[in-house]
Scaffold this motif. Structure first.
Motif, PDB file in Angstrom:
ATOM      1  N   GLU A   1      -1.210  11.715   4.470  1.00 18.82           N
ATOM      2  CA  GLU A   1      -2.090  10.543   4.396  1.00 18.82           C
ATOM      3  C   GLU A   1      -2.803  10.462   3.057  1.00 18.82           C
ATOM      4  OE1 GLU A   1      -2.534   7.943   6.343  1.00 18.82           O
ATOM      5  OE2 GLU A   1      -0.926   8.670   7.632  1.00 18.82           O
TER       6      GLU A   1
ATOM      7  N   HIS B   1      -0.195   9.006   0.752  1.00 19.39           N
ATOM      8  CA  HIS B   1       0.089   7.619   1.109  1.00 19.39           C
ATOM      9  C   HIS B   1      -1.062   6.694   0.724  1.00 19.39           C
ATOM     10  CE1 HIS B   1       2.106   4.393   3.226  1.00 19.39           C
ATOM     11  NE2 HIS B   1       0.985   4.118   3.865  1.00 19.39           N
ATOM     12  N   ARG B   2      -2.283   7.145   0.974  1.00 24.66           N
ATOM     13  CA  ARG B   2      -3.463   6.323   0.659  1.00 24.66           C
ATOM     14  C   ARG B   2      -3.597   6.138  -0.852  1.00 24.66           C
ATOM     15  NH1 ARG B   2      -6.582   8.936   3.654  1.00 24.66           N
ATOM     16  NH2 ARG B   2      -7.526  10.320   2.139  1.00 24.66           N
TER      17      ARG B   2
ATOM     18  N   PHE C   1      -2.842   2.292  -1.601  1.00 27.15           N
ATOM     19  CA  PHE C   1      -4.116   1.575  -1.491  1.00 27.15           C
ATOM     20  C   PHE C   1      -5.024   1.799  -2.711  1.00 27.15           C
ATOM     21  CE2 PHE C   1      -2.620   2.335   2.848  1.00 27.15           C
ATOM     22  CZ  PHE C   1      -2.616   1.041   3.332  1.00 27.15           C
ATOM     23  N   THR C   2      -5.326   3.059  -2.994  1.00 29.47           N
ATOM     24  CA  THR C   2      -6.298   3.338  -4.057  1.00 29.47           C
ATOM     25  C   THR C   2      -5.808   2.894  -5.425  1.00 29.47           C
ATOM     26  OG1 THR C   2      -6.866   5.304  -2.757  1.00 29.47           O
ATOM     27  CG2 THR C   2      -7.849   5.118  -4.936  1.00 29.47           C
TER      28      THR C   2
END
Length: 228
Positions: free
Chosen positions: A147, A150-151, A155-156
């Motif tokens: 995670e 993946h994040r 996203f970031t």
């Protein structure tokens, strides 16, 4: 009484004879089962070793795509606050005008310290594309670590890129703060990928004698993760 003793004696003889015949059979059965367990153990051990090797290969490629993100974000953080000196503080500045001003600001800097050069690197989404194409090869990792990866990539990084693209540089201090956080986050990702690569150097016997191999990068990654 003598009759009872004879019966008992014959019973002992029978049991002795029976055990004498059965012991070799039991010995073969148990030795076979034990050998089977050993084979299964080594198969599982080798599969784990092989999985680590394959994961390390993908981690190397992902680390290459990620490149110098840590340094690039740091360059942006250190320089972006000063860009404002060369930009008209008007809300109507176009994106072209802003980047022209930044280019003028960068002219006298060496390439490794130019904000534009660093910005072009971080805006590249080659690492994001690689992650989305190959994340299936990382899905066996601990859920929390998967995670984190993946994040970061989905996203970031994307959020930071949008900030750089849309900002009119009226709040460069905020951009600098976010860039420093991105540098720290990128370092965390780099640490984890390095730990996966380093894990491939563990010899197969060290999976049994675990104390003979210490993954220093994994230890640092867990520490940094705990304080973020």
């Amino acid at each position: 009484m003598e009759f009872i003793l004879n019966i008992f004696s014959n019973l002992l003889l029978f049991l002795s004879f029976t055990l004498e015949k059965l012991v070799p059979i039991f010995s073969i059965l148990f030795s076979g089962a034990f050998a089977g367990l050993i084979v299964q153990y080594w198969i599982r051990l080798y599969m784990k070793y092989d999985k680590v090797q394959k994961t390390a290969n993908y981690a190397k490629l992902l680390a290459y795509e990620t490149g110098n993100r840590v340094n690039d974000y740091k360059v942006i953080a250190e320089n972006i606050k000063n860009v404002k000196k060369d930009i008209k503080e008007a809300n109507g500045n176009t994106l072209k005008e802003k980047w022209t001003s930044i280019l003028n600001y960068d002219l006298n800097k060496d390439k490794d310290n130019q904000i534009c050069y660093a910005m072009l690197n971080v805006l590249s989404d080659s690492d994001i594309i690689f992650w989305n194409k190959n994340k299936k090869h990382f899905m066996h990792l601990p859920t929390n670590d998967f995670e984190v990866l993946h994040r970061y990539y989905n996203f970031t990084r994307k959020s930071a890129n949008e900030l750089y693209s849309l900002s009119n540089h009226c709040n460069n201090e905020k951009q600098s703060e976010i860039s420093l956080k991105m540098s720290d986050y990128s370092y965390l990702i780099s640490l984890y990928l390095t730990s996966l690569i380093y894990e491939a150097e563990r010899p197969i016997y060290a999976y049994i004698l675990k104390s003979t191999f210490i993954n220093i990068y994994s230890k640092e990654y867990k520490h940094k993760l705990s304080i973020n």
